[in-house]
Design an enzyme around this catalytic site. Structure first.
Site, mmCIF file in Angstrom:
data_model
loop_
_atom_site.group_PDB
_atom_site.id
_atom_site.type_symbol
_atom_site.label_atom_id
_atom_site.label_comp_id
_atom_site.label_asym_id
_atom_site.label_seq_id
_atom_site.Cartn_x
_atom_site.Cartn_y
_atom_site.Cartn_z
ATOM 1 N N ARG A 113 0.866 -1.172 0.000
ATOM 2 C CA ARG A 113 0.000 0.000 0.000
ATOM 3 C C ARG A 113 0.906 1.227 0.000
ATOM 4 O O ARG A 113 1.620 1.477 0.971
ATOM 5 C CB ARG A 113 -0.848 -0.047 1.270
ATOM 6 C CG ARG A 113 -1.931 0.974 1.379
ATOM 7 C CD ARG A 113 -2.507 0.948 2.797
ATOM 8 N NE ARG A 113 -1.646 1.674 3.712
ATOM 9 C CZ ARG A 113 -1.463 1.402 4.997
ATOM 10 N NH1 ARG A 113 -2.067 0.374 5.544
ATOM 11 N NH2 ARG A 113 -0.676 2.138 5.741
ATOM 12 N N TYR B 290 4.754 4.593 11.409
ATOM 13 C CA TYR B 290 5.010 3.156 11.508
ATOM 14 C C TYR B 290 5.809 2.562 10.346
ATOM 15 O O TYR B 290 6.055 1.371 10.307
ATOM 16 C CB TYR B 290 3.689 2.386 11.710
ATOM 17 C CG TYR B 290 2.612 2.654 10.667
ATOM 18 C CD1 TYR B 290 2.626 1.969 9.456
ATOM 19 C CD2 TYR B 290 1.603 3.581 10.895
ATOM 20 C CE1 TYR B 290 1.649 2.201 8.504
ATOM 21 C CE2 TYR B 290 0.613 3.817 9.940
ATOM 22 C CZ TYR B 290 0.643 3.133 8.749
ATOM 23 O OH TYR B 290 -0.326 3.362 7.808
ATOM 24 N N HIS C 92 -3.111 4.286 5.307
ATOM 25 C CA HIS C 92 -4.291 3.420 5.409
ATOM 26 C C HIS C 92 -5.531 4.123 4.844
ATOM 27 O O HIS C 92 -6.261 3.577 4.030
ATOM 28 C CB HIS C 92 -4.513 3.032 6.869
ATOM 29 C CG HIS C 92 -5.773 2.276 7.115
ATOM 30 N ND1 HIS C 92 -5.964 0.988 6.645
ATOM 31 C CD2 HIS C 92 -6.919 2.611 7.757
ATOM 32 C CE1 HIS C 92 -7.176 0.571 7.003
ATOM 33 N NE2 HIS C 92 -7.766 1.541 7.682
HETATM 34 C C1 TPP Z 1 -13.816 -6.611 12.807
HETATM 35 C C2 TPP Z 1 -13.031 -5.354 12.579
HETATM 36 N N1 TPP Z 1 -12.056 -5.008 13.454
HETATM 37 C C3 TPP Z 1 -11.381 -3.852 13.282
HETATM 38 C C4 TPP Z 1 -11.661 -3.021 12.231
HETATM 39 C C5 TPP Z 1 -10.921 -1.687 12.069
HETATM 40 N N2 TPP Z 1 -10.020 -1.781 10.891
HETATM 41 C C6 TPP Z 1 -10.365 -1.284 9.696
HETATM 42 S S1 TPP Z 1 -9.250 -1.596 8.524
HETATM 43 C C7 TPP Z 1 -8.217 -2.398 9.598
HETATM 44 C C8 TPP Z 1 -6.940 -2.994 9.097
HETATM 45 C C9 TPP Z 1 -7.193 -4.047 8.063
HETATM 46 O O1 TPP Z 1 -5.999 -4.427 7.472
HETATM 47 P P1 TPP Z 1 -5.921 -5.421 6.257
HETATM 48 O O2 TPP Z 1 -6.843 -6.566 6.435
HETATM 49 O O3 TPP Z 1 -4.493 -5.762 6.039
HETATM 50 O O4 TPP Z 1 -6.510 -4.619 5.033
HETATM 51 P P2 TPP Z 1 -5.996 -3.268 4.372
HETATM 52 O O5 TPP Z 1 -6.695 -2.149 5.098
HETATM 53 O O6 TPP Z 1 -4.520 -3.225 4.519
HETATM 54 O O7 TPP Z 1 -6.428 -3.343 2.972
HETATM 55 C C10 TPP Z 1 -8.767 -2.381 10.878
HETATM 56 C C11 TPP Z 1 -8.111 -2.940 12.074
HETATM 57 C C12 TPP Z 1 -12.674 -3.426 11.336
HETATM 58 N N3 TPP Z 1 -12.996 -2.707 10.259
HETATM 59 N N4 TPP Z 1 -13.330 -4.596 11.531
#
Ligand code: TPP
Lengths: 358, 331
Positions: free
Chosen positions: A258, A271, A262
C-alpha cells in the site's frame, strides 16, 4: 487429496520482473492474451487516476474518508477482469478501484465513502456485494452465495477480496473451511499489502506466506507477485476457472504494498520509513506493465497517451459527480429497515416529518 | 394426542420444507442426530441431506454462510446449539443479518431464521442457560420471537420462515418437553401479535417464552388471594405489540412484567416504559418487574433462586397497592 496439488508455488508467481523484463516464474500458468493485458493496463491507469482524485476529494471535504489502493492496481483490476458478468465480487472498503474496473460509475462507488448511503449500487444488478467494513465477514457471504449458485446450477463464481490483517479474523478461517467442505466455487483473494493500518505483516502472522493457510483446509492455494499484473491476472483466471469447473475453492495471496497511508486520516510515517516506501514505489505495477507491453510492441506511445487522456476525462467526471450537492431525503431513514415498516417506525417517521415542517 | 413443543417445531420445519423448496435447515448436529434437543429429528432421513445438513462447527460460519445462501435465493433456517454459543455469530447477526436490507436500500433481503434454544430451568451447566433476547431486540432490522406454547411454536416458526425479514427465533428449552393438544394447521398470523392467554380484571401479567407457563400457574394460584389475573403472552419481542398490551393494562389498571433474564437494562424495562407512557392515567400502581437476578446465570443447584417463580410473582402482585397502603417500588 494429495497435499502437492494444494501447495502454492515456492515463490510468488511472476511473469514480469520489476524492470519490466520477462521473468520466468510462471508456475505453469498461461499468459493472458495481449488484448486482455492492454485492457488491464487501461483500467490500471484509470484506477490510479481515480484513486488520486478520490484522495484529493477528501481534502476538499467531498468525501468523508478514502482508503487508497495506490500500488495495488494490478490486484484491483485483475480481480474485476477475472470475473464474468454473472459472477459475484465481494469487495472491502479498500477495493473501490476494483468496482471501477468492473464498470460501476464513480458516483455509485463513492456513495458509501461520501456518506450518502451505505451502498451506492444495486448488488443484484451489478453482482457486487456492498463494500464490507467489518473485517473478513464478507468471506463467509461469498462462500455461502457461491454454494447457493452451485446448488441452483448457475455457472457462476464468487470472488472475495480480503486484506492481510483480516486473515487473522475467525471468519476468514471459517469461510475457508466452509468453502472447502462444501466445495463452493469461490476464490479468496488476499491482497497482502504488508500493513493492517499500522501493524506490519511480521506482527500479524508467523506464516511464511498467507497462501499456506489454504492447505490446512484442503484448499488449493497460490501466491503471486501482486505488482505484476500479468501474473495476477494469469493466476486469478486459473483460480476462477478451477472454481467454475466445480473443482473447489482457491486461495490466492498477492504480495503487494500500500503506497499511501491506510486512509487519508492516517499518518503512515509513524510506523514505516521512507526508504521502504521508496523501494516499493520502484515496484509500481502500472509502470511495470507499461514497460513490458511497450518492449513487446504491444502498446504504443499513442495508446498510452489515449489511456491517460481517458483517465483525465474520467477524473473530471468524478469531480463533477462529487461536486454536485447530493439530495438526501431524511424520510428514507425509515425505509428498508424491515420489509414493512413497523408501527414504531411509522410513529418515528411521523415525528421526524413534523420536525421538518417547522 | 398431546404434542411437545419440540415436536411442534419439528412439524413446522417439515411443513415448511414441504411447502417451499428454498427452505433449508442446517447447523451443528442437526442431521443424523436430529439436534441435541431433537427438534430436527428424522428430517435428514425424510428430506435428504440436501435439505437438512450438518455444517462445520462454527457459529459465525453458519450464520455468515446462511447470509450468502439467502442472498443466493434460499431461505435458511439455522440452529445455534445453545444461547451462549450463538455469541461467536453475534457480529454476523448484528452487522449483516440485521442490516443488509437497509444497507442495500431494499435490493437484497435476508429471509432467514436463526433458531436459538435459550433460557434456563433445565439444570444445565454454565453457558447453556442464557436469556439473550435483549442483545437481539436492541438491534433494528431483526425480528425476535419466542413461543410460550407448543401451538405457538408451530405457528410462529411457520410465520418466521415465511417472513421476508430475518428472525431470531428463541426456543425456551425448559418448555421443549411440555405437551399439549396442537392442531397443525395455522390458525392465522402469529408473528407481531401478543395474545391474551387468560383474561382477568385485577392485574395484567406480561410474560413471554419460558415464563408464560409460570405466569399461567401464578394466575391460577392468585385465585386463592382473590385476585383475578390476566396473562398476556408477548410472543413477538420485536416488534412489540403495544396495542394488545396497553389494551389489557388499561382494563386492569395494574401490570407486572415477568422474565428470566437479568432485570438491569433488560427487556422488562422497555415494557414498563412503554406501558407507563401509554397507560399513565389508567394505572393504579407503578408497573413492576419480576426478573432474574443481576448475576451471571448461576450453577444448576442454585438456579431456582434466580428464576422467577409463582411465589415471587405473587409477592410482587401484592405490592401493587391492593389496599390503601402506599407502594414501595423496588425491593
Ligand atoms: C472486525 C473489525 N475489526 C477492526 C476493524 C478496524 N479496521 C479497519 S481496517 C483495519 C486494518 C485491516 O488491514 P488489512 O486486512 O491488512 O486490510 P488493508 O486495510 O490493509 O487493505 C482495521 C483494524 C474493522 N474494520 N473490523
Amino acid at each position: 487429496m494429495a497435499v502437492e496439488t494444494l501447495l502454492p508455488s515456492a515463490s510468488p508467481v511472476r511473469f514480469v520482473a520489476e524492470d519490466g523484463t520477462r521473468a520466468d516464474r510462471h508456475g505453469g500458468y498461461a499468459e493472458p492474451t495481449e488484448t486482455r493485458l492492454k485492457e488491464t493496463y487501461r483500467l490500471m491507469v484509470l484506477g490510479r487516476r481515480f484513486d488520486v482524485q478520490a484522495t484529493a476529494l477528501t481534502k476538499q471535504g467531498r468525501l468523508a474518508v478514502y482508503p487508497s489502493s495506490a500500488g495495488q492496481e494490478a490486484c484491483q483490476v485483475a480481480a474485476a477482469l477475472a470475473l464474468q458478468d454473472n459472477d459475484w465480487l465481494f469487495p472491502t472498503y479498500r477495493d473501490s478501484v476494483a468496482l471501477v474496473a468492473r464498470g460501476l460509475k464513480p458516483g455509485e462507488v463513492l456513495t458509501l465513502l461520501r456518506g450518502d448511503a451505505h451502498c451506492g449500487y444495486n448488488p443484484t444488478e451489478t453482482r457486487v456485494a456492498p463494500q464490507c467494513t467489518p473485517l473478513a465477514t464478507q468471506t463467509l457471504h461469498a462462500a455461502g452465495l457461491a454454494h447457493a449458485m452451485q446448488r441452483r446450477g448457475e455457472d457462476a463464481v464468487a470472488l472475495a477480496l480480503i486484506g492481510d490483517g483480516a486473515t487473522s479474523e475467525g471468519d476468514f478461517h471459517e469461510a475457508l473451511n466452509f468453502a472447502a467442505v462444501f466445495k463452493a466455487p469461490v476464490v479468496f483473494f488476499v491482497q497482502n499489502n504488508r500493513y493492517a493500518i499500522s501493524v506490519p505483516f511480521e506482527k500479524q502472522s508467523a506464516a511464511p506466506a498467507l497462501a499456506y493457510k489454504g492447505i490446512g483446509y484442503g484448499m488449493r492455494s497460490e501466491q503471486v507477485d501482486g505488482n505484476d499484473a500479468v501474473a495476477v491476472l494469469a493466476v486469478l483466471d486459473d483460480a476462477v476457472k478451477h472454481a467454475r469447473e466445480g473443482k473447489g475453492p482457491v486461495l490466492v495471496e498477492a504480495h503487494t504494498y500500500r503506497i499511501d497511508a491506510h486512509t487519508n486520516a492516517d499518518d503512515a510515517t509513524r510506523y514505516r520509513d521512507a526508504d521502504e516506501v521508496a523501494k516499493w514505489r520502484e515496484a509500481d505495477p502500472v509502470k511495470r506493465l507499461e514497460t513490458y507491453l511497450k518492449d513487446r510492441n504491444s502498446l504504443s506511445e499513442h495508446e498510452i497517451e489515449l489511456c491517460h487522456a481517458e483517465a483525465e476525462e474520467f477524473a473530471q467526471s468524478v469531480r463533477d459527480t462529487l461536486n454536485a450537492e447530493s439530495e438526501l431525503d431524511p424520510m428514507s431513514l425509515f425505509d428498508h429497515v424491515y420489509a414493512e415498516p413497523t408501527r414504531q417506525l411509522q410513529r418515528q417517521r411521523a415525528m421526524v416529518a413534523a420536525e421538518l415542517e417547522v | 394426542m398431546t404434542t411437545t413443543m419440540a415436536q411442534a417445531l419439528n412439524a413446522a420445519l417439515r411443513d415448511a420444507l414441504k411447502d417451499d423448496d428454498r427452505v433449508l435447515v442446517f447447523g451443528e448436529d442437526v442431521g443424523a442426530l436430529g439436534g441435541v434437543f431433537r427438534v430436527t429429528d428424522g428430517i435428514t432421513a425424510d428430506f435428504g441431506e440436501d435439505r437438512c445438513f450438518d455444517t462445520p462447527l462454527a457459529e459465525s460460519g453458519i450464520v455468515g454462510f446462511a447470509v450468502g445462501m439467502a442472498m443466493g435465493g434460499f431461505r435458511p433456517v439455522v440452529e445455534m446449539q445453545f444461547d451462549a454459543f450463538a455469541y461467536p455469530a453475534f457480529e454476523q447477526i448484528t452487522s449483516h443479518v440485521a442490516k443488509l436490507r437497509n444497507r442495500t436500500r431494499g435490493a437484497l433481503s435476508l429471509p432467514m431464521v436463526i433458531r436459538i434454544p435459550y433460557a434456563g430451568g433445565i439444570g444445565g451447566v454454565e453457558h447453556h442457560c442464557d436469556s439473550s433476547e435483549v442483545y437481539y431486540t436492541h438491534t433494528p432490522g431483526l425480528r425476535v420471537v419466542t413461543p410460550g406454547t407448543a401451538q405457538d411454536a408451530y405457528d410462529l416458526l411457520r410465520d418466521a420462515i415465511d417472513s421476508p425479514d430475518p428472525v431470531v427465533f428463541l426456543e425456551p428449552k425448559a418448555r421443549y418437553w411440555s405437551g399439549e393438544e396442537v392442531g397443525f394447521t395455522r390458525s392465522g398470523p402469529a408473528m407481531d401479535k401478543a395474545v391474551v392467554r387468560k383474561t382477568g380484571k385485577d392485574v395484567t401479567l406480561i410474560a413471554y417464552g419460558p415464563m408464560v407457563a409460570t405466569a399461567m400457574e401464578t394466575a391460577e394460584a392468585a385465585k386463592d388471594e382473590g385476585w383475578d389475573v390476566e396473562v398476556v403472552d408477548l410472543r413477538s419481542l420485536s416488534p412489540f405489540d403495544d396495542e394488545t398490551v396497553t389494551a389489557s393494562v388499561r382494563r386492569t389498571g395494574r401490570a407486572v412484567v415477568v422474565h428470566e433474564a437479568a432485570g438491569f437494562g433488560g427487556y422488562g424495562a422497555e415494557v414498563v416504559a412503554r406501558v407507563t407512557e401509554q397507560c399513565f392515567h389508567q394505572l393504579h400502581a407503578p408497573v413492576l418487574r419480576v426478573t432474574g437476578l443481576d448475576i451471571p446465570y448461576p450453577a444448576p443447584k442454585l438456579e431456582r433462586h434466580t428464576l422467577p417463580d409463582v411465589d415471587r410473582i405473587l409477592d410482587t402482585i401484592a405490592r401493587l397497592q391492593w389496599a390503601d397502603t402506599p407502594v414501595v417500588a423496588g425491593a
